[in-house]
Write a protein that holds these residues in place. Structure first.
Motif, PDB file in Angstrom:
ATOM      1  N   ILE A   1       0.675   8.158  -3.194  1.00  0.00           N
ATOM      2  CA  ILE A   1       0.360   8.890  -1.768  1.00  0.00           C
ATOM      3  C   ILE A   1      -1.353   9.011  -1.548  1.00  0.00           C
ATOM      4  N   ARG A   2      -1.822   8.760  -0.580  1.00  0.00           N
ATOM      5  CA  ARG A   2      -3.002   9.149  -0.129  1.00  0.00           C
ATOM      6  C   ARG A   2      -3.328   9.856   1.152  1.00  0.00           C
ATOM      7  N   LYS A   3      -4.161  10.588   1.562  1.00  0.00           N
ATOM      8  CA  LYS A   3      -4.011  11.371   2.801  1.00  0.00           C
ATOM      9  C   LYS A   3      -4.535  10.497   3.962  1.00  0.00           C
ATOM     10  N   ARG A   4      -3.849  10.810   4.965  1.00  0.00           N
ATOM     11  CA  ARG A   4      -3.980  10.055   6.486  1.00  0.00           C
ATOM     12  C   ARG A   4      -5.523  10.770   6.822  1.00  0.00           C
ATOM     13  N   THR A   5      -5.906   9.742   7.637  1.00  0.00           N
ATOM     14  CA  THR A   5      -6.995  10.211   8.456  1.00  0.00           C
ATOM     15  C   THR A   5      -6.644  11.411   9.397  1.00  0.00           C
ATOM     16  N   ARG A   6      -7.707  11.920   9.973  1.00  0.00           N
ATOM     17  CA  ARG A   6      -7.472  12.969  11.026  1.00  0.00           C
ATOM     18  C   ARG A   6      -6.625  12.324  12.132  1.00  0.00           C
ATOM     19  N   SER A   7      -7.028  11.164  12.603  1.00  0.00           N
ATOM     20  CA  SER A   7      -6.248  10.455  13.725  1.00  0.00           C
ATOM     21  C   SER A   7      -4.924  10.053  13.649  1.00  0.00           C
ATOM     22  N   GLU A   8      -4.825   9.749  12.310  1.00  0.00           N
ATOM     23  CA  GLU A   8      -3.480   9.268  12.081  1.00  0.00           C
ATOM     24  C   GLU A   8      -2.702  10.419  12.024  1.00  0.00           C
TER      25      GLU A   8
ATOM     26  N   GLU B   1       0.303   9.190   3.230  1.00  0.00           N
ATOM     27  CA  GLU B   1       1.130   7.810   3.357  1.00  0.00           C
ATOM     28  C   GLU B   1       1.435   7.376   2.066  1.00  0.00           C
ATOM     29  N   TYR B   2       2.372   6.621   1.864  1.00  0.00           N
ATOM     30  CA  TYR B   2       3.151   6.069   0.593  1.00  0.00           C
ATOM     31  C   TYR B   2       2.856   4.774   0.235  1.00  0.00           C
ATOM     32  N   TYR B   3       2.547   4.392  -1.006  1.00  0.00           N
ATOM     33  CA  TYR B   3       2.326   2.918  -1.477  1.00  0.00           C
ATOM     34  C   TYR B   3       2.603   2.543  -2.742  1.00  0.00           C
ATOM     35  N   TRP B   4       2.703   1.310  -3.387  1.00  0.00           N
ATOM     36  CA  TRP B   4       2.806   1.002  -4.701  1.00  0.00           C
ATOM     37  C   TRP B   4       1.410   1.158  -5.196  1.00  0.00           C
ATOM     38  N   GLN B   5       1.303   1.975  -6.473  1.00  0.00           N
ATOM     39  CA  GLN B   5       0.106   1.950  -7.005  1.00  0.00           C
ATOM     40  C   GLN B   5       0.264   0.924  -8.432  1.00  0.00           C
ATOM     41  N   GLU B   6      -0.504  -0.099  -8.575  1.00  0.00           N
ATOM     42  CA  GLU B   6      -0.165  -0.860  -9.825  1.00  0.00           C
ATOM     43  C   GLU B   6      -1.577  -0.145 -10.793  1.00  0.00           C
ATOM     44  N   TYR B   7      -1.404  -0.619 -11.846  1.00  0.00           N
ATOM     45  CA  TYR B   7      -2.567  -0.032 -12.831  1.00  0.00           C
ATOM     46  C   TYR B   7      -3.921  -0.369 -12.177  1.00  0.00           C
TER      47      TYR B   7
ATOM     48  N   LEU C   1       3.166  15.108  -4.536  1.00  0.00           N
ATOM     49  CA  LEU C   1       4.303  13.858  -4.789  1.00  0.00           C
ATOM     50  C   LEU C   1       5.097  13.851  -5.969  1.00  0.00           C
ATOM     51  N   ARG C   2       4.212  14.010  -7.277  1.00  0.00           N
ATOM     52  CA  ARG C   2       4.803  14.072  -8.426  1.00  0.00           C
ATOM     53  C   ARG C   2       5.803  15.252  -8.826  1.00  0.00           C
ATOM     54  N   SER C   3       5.188  16.447  -7.936  1.00  0.00           N
ATOM     55  CA  SER C   3       6.011  17.615  -8.188  1.00  0.00           C
ATOM     56  C   SER C   3       6.949  17.971  -6.893  1.00  0.00           C
ATOM     57  N   HIS C   4       7.204  16.899  -5.884  1.00  0.00           N
ATOM     58  CA  HIS C   4       8.095  17.135  -4.919  1.00  0.00           C
ATOM     59  C   HIS C   4       9.364  16.870  -5.666  1.00  0.00           C
ATOM     60  N   PRO C   5      10.405  17.676  -4.827  1.00  0.00           N
ATOM     61  CA  PRO C   5      11.862  17.538  -5.378  1.00  0.00           C
ATOM     62  C   PRO C   5      12.263  15.955  -5.197  1.00  0.00           C
ATOM     63  N   TYR C   6      11.790  15.361  -4.585  1.00  0.00           N
ATOM     64  CA  TYR C   6      12.177  13.643  -4.340  1.00  0.00           C
ATOM     65  C   TYR C   6      12.024  13.281  -5.892  1.00  0.00           C
ATOM     66  N   HIS C   7      11.208  13.588  -6.479  1.00  0.00           N
ATOM     67  CA  HIS C   7      11.083  13.173  -8.068  1.00  0.00           C
ATOM     68  C   HIS C   7      12.001  13.751  -9.251  1.00  0.00           C
TER      69      HIS C   7
ATOM     70  N   THR D   1      -0.272   6.174  15.199  1.00  0.00           N
ATOM     71  CA  THR D   1      -0.772   5.705  16.337  1.00  0.00           C
ATOM     72  C   THR D   1      -0.916   4.111  16.468  1.00  0.00           C
ATOM     73  N   SER D   2      -0.827   3.525  15.281  1.00  0.00           N
ATOM     74  CA  SER D   2      -0.640   1.912  15.195  1.00  0.00           C
ATOM     75  C   SER D   2      -0.266   1.559  13.841  1.00  0.00           C
ATOM     76  N   GLN D   3       0.390   0.189  13.722  1.00  0.00           N
ATOM     77  CA  GLN D   3       0.650  -0.176  12.620  1.00  0.00           C
ATOM     78  C   GLN D   3      -0.704  -0.420  11.508  1.00  0.00           C
ATOM     79  N   SER D   4      -1.630  -0.977  12.241  1.00  0.00           N
ATOM     80  CA  SER D   4      -2.810  -0.963  11.430  1.00  0.00           C
ATOM     81  C   SER D   4      -3.457  -0.020  10.874  1.00  0.00           C
ATOM     82  N   ALA D   5      -3.334   1.259  11.598  1.00  0.00           N
ATOM     83  CA  ALA D   5      -3.648   2.575  10.864  1.00  0.00           C
ATOM     84  C   ALA D   5      -2.956   3.037   9.691  1.00  0.00           C
ATOM     85  N   LEU D   6      -1.643   2.372   9.630  1.00  0.00           N
ATOM     86  CA  LEU D   6      -0.858   2.758   8.185  1.00  0.00           C
ATOM     87  C   LEU D   6      -0.874   1.674   7.560  1.00  0.00           C
ATOM     88  N   ARG D   7      -1.582   0.537   7.581  1.00  0.00           N
ATOM     89  CA  ARG D   7      -1.641  -0.415   6.428  1.00  0.00           C
ATOM     90  C   ARG D   7      -2.127   0.168   5.165  1.00  0.00           C
ATOM     91  N   VAL D   8      -1.640  -0.099   3.835  1.00  0.00           N
ATOM     92  CA  VAL D   8      -2.074   0.427   2.717  1.00  0.00           C
ATOM     93  C   VAL D   8      -2.685  -0.694   1.981  1.00  0.00           C
TER      94      VAL D   8
END
Length: 573
Positions: free
Chosen positions: A124-131, A203-209, A368-374, A142-149
């Motif tokens: 995860i990473r933090k969204r901007t204030r506008s998002e 927002e959520y994304y795949w993080q490679e090495y 995220l790593r401490s979230h019940p989801y995991h 607000t837009s798809q481009s705002a959430l592109r990772v």
């Protein structure tokens, strides 16, 4: 100390003291070494993490250096199995388990897989204030481009995957992703999906090495990989768990974690809020497991079979209620008490640790790593045992903690083309998994203070492998002429009967050794509910204390003088 039955001294107290005196005598003689942390975690955690934190994708010589490192780590763990033990009976068993599992885990991460090339974690990473403001206004960004990772290789994609990433996801994971997309497509896109604070802020994304990141960022990635044996939240998550994927996008908006599938076909489930996790784990598992384990400990406290093992139990006469039982009934009673004690102990430790991860360690692990989801459930649905017999017992219902490491060699053989058919992959995979499980428990048996027979746990798991193959063959042979015409309750009853009889006929090899190892001498519960009722439920009448603190099991600080003393110093468990 007195003799058993004299002066009101509990039997457990007597034999704990005997074994501990032997342990300290071995330590003074130099035969045994203490189970010291962090020293004993050098091979399973510290050195592998430091090595993997150094990028080696473009350094072939450094990647080849894993072989001498692996040789050292294997030798280190072999030395642990030969010499390390503890005055705490559970820690003594755990020393061998950590050493054997550490070897298997190191092979899984350094040989059978290539983490720096293929592993990705859901991050995860933090969204901007506008998002964030846009999401609070209408439940959408607000837009798809705002959430592109931005992926780790610099290629931006709409769903957080880098190009070609889907081809690296196992086929079952791709199936789960399609199922999640189907669930999402059924939701009205003009209505906001329920969100949590985590969904609104991140927002959520795949993080490679993270090759180009700082050493501490790489080390964080590696530690998250090494300490996550079921690979929850990774693209390598074991297939029996609910799927782990970054939530998909609908109309330019990334959906919340709650939009996915949270119960697998095997019955593993996960909660989505900490309140649900606390209620489910504390009231639904921890309290019942505590009470069942307490009852089992008290009920076994006067049976010499559990205190000394089968070879030495004749030193103490059986209590009158047990002496009057027929041999088969006595065997069934002991097997049942052992099974429920093991299962409840696993549930207790597992779910207490889940709550620790979700609450006290949240600032350290992150949101995220401490979230019940995991933190999915420890076991699957018991219906798997009824529908599939021993295969369902071991492969779907029982805890799958070590599954990734156990299955890694067979998957490596399959990728290399040595296993070309589904049948050969399943047979070789199951055989290697049970063999490794047997070796782990054999090593744990070898590091205990009391004299044990380490080949017996290995024999039990080899018999478990034979039982799964035998039942599968019988089911295939009888399916067409007989089984398929039976109603489902009858088929389930047959599967359950086979599992029950097979486990009863073979579990003595494992339970006998638990008794020899002194595991039933260990009392993990600080307060006992059933101790005052001990004489009425077959327990030791000399032991009715409600408070169960045992000073001999408490960890102690050890300082070793000398130039290299700092390396051997630490907390002795």
């Amino acid at each position: 100390m007195g003799q058993p039955g004299q002066h009101g001294v509990p039997l457990r107290t007597i034999y704990r003291q005997i074994y501990r005196e032997k342990f300290w005598a071995d330590v003074e003689a130099g035969v045994t070494k203490l189970f010291v942390v962090p020293l004993c975690f050098i091979g399973i955690l510290i050195l592998p993490a430091l090595y993997l934190a150094i990028p080696h994708k473009d350094r072939p010589w450094l990647y080849r250096a894993r072989w001498p490192l692996l040789a050292f780590l294997t030798a280190f763990h072999a030395h642990m199995i030969r010499s390390v033990s503890s005055m705490n009976f559970a820690s003594a068993y755990g020393a061998g388990l950590i050493a054997a599992w550490g070897t298997i885990w190191n092979f899984a991460l350094l040989v059978w897989t290539r983490p720096q090339w293929d592993a990705k974690r859901m991050h995860i990473r933090k969204r901007t204030r506008s998002e964030t403001a846009g999401k609070h206004l209408n439940g959408h960004s607000t837009s798809q481009s705002a959430l592109r990772v931005q992926s780790c290789d610099g290629t931006a994609t709409a769903n957080g995957h880098s190009q070609g990433a889907a081809s690296k996801i196992p086929r079952k994971r791709q199936t789960h992703a399609k199922e999640a997309a189907a669930v999402v497509s059924d939701q009205p896109t003009n209505q906001p999906t329920s969100t949590t604070d985590l969904d609104q802020e991140y927002e959520y994304y795949w993080q490679e090495y993270p090759t180009d990141a700082s050493f501490w960022t790489r080390l964080d990635w590696v530690l998250a990989l090494i300490t996550n044996v079921r690979m929850t939240g990774w693209n390598w998550a074991i297939p029996c768990l609910p799927p782990y994927e970054p939530p998909p996008y609908v109309d330019g908006t990334q959906l919340p974690l709650s939009s996915g599938i949270h119960k697998s076909r095997q019955g593993f489930t996960r909660e989505l809020t900490r309140r649900q996790l606390l209620r489910s784990r504390f009231f639904g598992s921890i309290i019942p497991s505590y009470l069942v384990l307490d009852f089992c400990i008290v009920a076994t406290s006067a049976d010499p079979y559990f205190l000394l093992g089968p070879e030495n139990h004749d030193r103490i006469p059986l209590p009158p209620p047990l002496a009057s039982l027929p041999p088969l009934a006595l065997s069934a009673l002991r097997t049942g008490l052992s099974f429920f004690a093991i299962l409840s102990a696993l549930h207790l430790v597992w779910n207490v640790w889940a709550l620790i991860l979700a609450f006290p360690l949240r600032p350290l692990l992150g949101p995220l790593r401490s979230h019940p989801y995991h933190l999915p459930s420890m076991t699957g649905s018991f219906a798997q045992v009824l529908d599939r017999g021993l295969t369902g017992f071991w492969g779907a219902w029982w805890h799958q903690t070590f599954r990734f490491g156990f299955s890694a060699p067979a998957l490596w053989l399959q990728r290399r083309g040595y296993l070309t058919s589904r049948l050969s992959t399943r047979l070789v995979g199951a055989s290697l998994a049970f063999l490794q499980s047997g070796l782990v428990h054999a090593a744990a048996s070898a590091t205990t203070v009391a004299p044990s027979r380490w080949p017996m746990p290995l024999a039990f798991f080899l018999c478990a492998a034979a039982g799964t193959v035998l039942q599968a063959q019988l089911a295939a042979a009888l399916h067409r002429p007989l089984v398929k015409h039976l109603p489902r309750p009858a088929r389930r009853a047959g599967n359950f009967a086979f599992v029950l009889l097979w486990m009863w006929a073979t579990s003595w090899m494992l339970v006998d050794d638990f008794g020899r190892c002194g595991l039933f001498l260990y009392d993990p519960l600080p307060v006992s509910v059933f101790r005052p009722l001990s004489p009425r439920i077959g327990g030791d009448p000399a032991d009715t204390r409600v408070l169960r603190y045992d000073p001999g099991s408490a960890p102690t600080w050890v300082w070793v003088p000398g130039p290299w003393g700092w390396l051997q110093s630490g907390m002795a468990f």
